[in-house]
Design an enzyme around this catalytic site. Structure first.
Site, PDB file in Angstrom:
ATOM      1  N   HIS A  21      15.972 -27.629 -33.477  1.00 31.13           N
ATOM      2  CA  HIS A  21      17.037 -28.696 -32.574  1.00 31.13           C
ATOM      3  C   HIS A  21      17.769 -28.236 -32.202  1.00 31.13           C
ATOM      4  O   HIS A  21      18.508 -27.382 -32.600  1.00 31.13           O
ATOM      5  CB  HIS A  21      17.629 -29.991 -33.810  1.00 31.13           C
ATOM      6  CG  HIS A  21      18.027 -30.325 -32.821  1.00 31.13           C
ATOM      7  ND1 HIS A  21      19.402 -31.161 -32.949  1.00 31.13           N
ATOM      8  CD2 HIS A  21      18.036 -31.784 -31.350  1.00 31.13           C
ATOM      9  CE1 HIS A  21      20.160 -31.508 -32.428  1.00 31.13           C
ATOM     10  NE2 HIS A  21      19.550 -31.900 -31.536  1.00 31.13           N
ATOM     11  N   SER A  22      18.465 -28.028 -30.612  1.00 34.19           N
ATOM     12  CA  SER A  22      19.604 -27.132 -30.262  1.00 34.19           C
ATOM     13  C   SER A  22      19.201 -26.292 -30.456  1.00 34.19           C
ATOM     14  O   SER A  22      18.949 -24.918 -29.956  1.00 34.19           O
ATOM     15  CB  SER A  22      20.863 -28.477 -30.594  1.00 34.19           C
ATOM     16  OG  SER A  22      21.170 -27.647 -29.729  1.00 34.19           O
TER      17      SER A  22
END
Length: 285
Positions: free
Chosen positions: A101-102
Site C-alpha cells: 500500500h502506498s
C-alpha cells in the site's frame, strides 16, 4: 477488535523487525508492506479476507514495533528492499509475492524491477512510483536534508494527552483515514510517555529525502517488472492528478479503480471487501 493473526519478531542480520502472520502455513508466500508512517495494522481488515495465501505483514524499520535504524543510517525508500529480502530469507522463500500500500507499493515495484527472478506477483494499492526529482534540484534537496538531519535530535515528537486525541490527529494526517482506521493504526503505533502518548515511529522518517530518483529512473523499475501485477487505485486517493492518471493508464498492470480514499482497504469493511474481490482471483490464478 478480534483479528486472527500471529505476532512475531524476526532477527534479521542488520535489524529486528515485527510482523503479523495471516493465513495457512502452506499458502502462497506473500510479504505485505504498509505505507509511510503506518504499520502492519493497515492490513488488519484486508488480510483475513484473502484466501490461500500466507501473509507476513511487516512493520517496516522505524515503524510500529520494529527497531529503528541505527544512528547514522538512513530511510531511503530503496533501503526497504533489503529488509524485505532478508525477511523472505528467514522463511526460506526464494520466490514470493508482494502486497503493498502506498509507500509499500512503491517499494514492491522497485524490488520487483530490481530482482524480477524473486517476485511472483504484485498486488498494489494506491501507489506505484516515488515522488521524483531531476538533476537541477538535487543539490538543494541534499542540502535541505542535511540541515534537517543536523536538527532532528533537538526536536520532540508530539505528545497527545489522550489516546483519542492521537486518533483524531491521525485521522487528519497524510492520507486522511476513518476513525476506525486511525484507531487500528494507533493501537499498534502509539506508546505511553510522560504526559500521554506519542508515536513509536522514528523521527527521522519525517526528514526530507536527501535524493530523489528521476522520472526516467522510476519508470525503469516499472518497465522491468516481469511478473503479473494488479493495481487498485482509489477514486479519492493520492494518484488522482492528471499526470498520475496518465501514468497508471499506460502501465503494463491490471488496473482497477475503486470507490474510497487512499486507505480504502482499511477505512471500512466494505472497502476491504472490494479490494479483496480484486486480489483473491488475482492470487488464485
Amino acid at each position: 477488535m478480534s483479528i486472527p493473526f500471529e505476532e512475531i519478531r524476526l532477527r534479521l542480520p542488520h535489524i529486528e523487525v515485527a510482523a503479523h502472520l495471516y493465513g495457512p502455513e502452506d499458502g502462497q508466500p506473500v510479504i505485505a508492506l504498509h505505507g509511510w508512517l503506518d504499520n502492519a495494522a493497515t492490513f488488519s481488515r484486508l488480510a483475513p479476507l484473502l484466501q490461500g495465501i500466507r501473509i507476513v505483514a511487516l512493520d517496516l524499520p522505524g515503524h510500529g514495533h520494529s527497531d529503528h535504524r541505527p544512528a547514522g543510517a538512513s530511510y531511503n525508500i530503496w533501503d526497504y528492499a533489503y529488509d524485505v529480502l532478508q525477511t523472505a530469507e528467514q522463511f526460506g522463500w526464494k520466490r514470493f509475492s508482494l502486497l503493498g500500500h502506498s509507500m509499500g507499493a512503491i517499494v514492491s515495484v522497485m524490488l520487483a524491477g530490481a530482482m524480477p527472478e524473486r517476485i511472483d506477483r504484485l498486488a498494489l494499492i494506491d501507489g506505484v512510483i516515488p515522488y521524483t526529482g531531476e538533476a537541477d534540484t538535487a543539490p538543494q534537496k541534499l542540502g535541505d536534508s542535511l540541515q534537517a538531519l543536523l536538527a532532528v535530535d533537538g526536536k520532540r515528537k508530539p505528545v497527545y494527552p489522550t489516546f483519542e486525541q492521537a486518533v483524531s490527529a491521525r485521522m487528519k494526517g497524510v492520507g486522511a483515514v476513518s476513525h476506525d482506521a486511525a484507531e487500528r493504526l494507533a493501537q499498534r503505533g502509539l506508546m505511553p510517555v510522560p504526559g500521554g502518548y506519542t508515536w513509536r515511529t522514528d523521527a527521522r522518517l519525517m526528514l526530507p529525502s536527501p535524493m530523489r530518483l528521476s522520472r526516467a529512473h522510476a519508470l525503469a523499475f516499472v518497465h522491468r517488472v516481469a511478473c503479473p501485477a494488479s493495481l487498485v487505485l482509489a477514486h479519492q486517493g493520492l494518484m488522482t492528478q492528471p499526470a498520475m492518471v496518465e501514468l497508471s493508464e499506460a502501465l503494463p498492470f491490471q488496473l482497477h479503480r475503486l470507490p474510497g480514499g487512499h486507505h480504502l482497504h482499511l477505512d471500512d469493511q466494505a472497502g476491504a471487501e472490494t479490494v479483496a474481490a480484486v486480489f483473491n482471483p488475482f492470487f488464485a490464478v
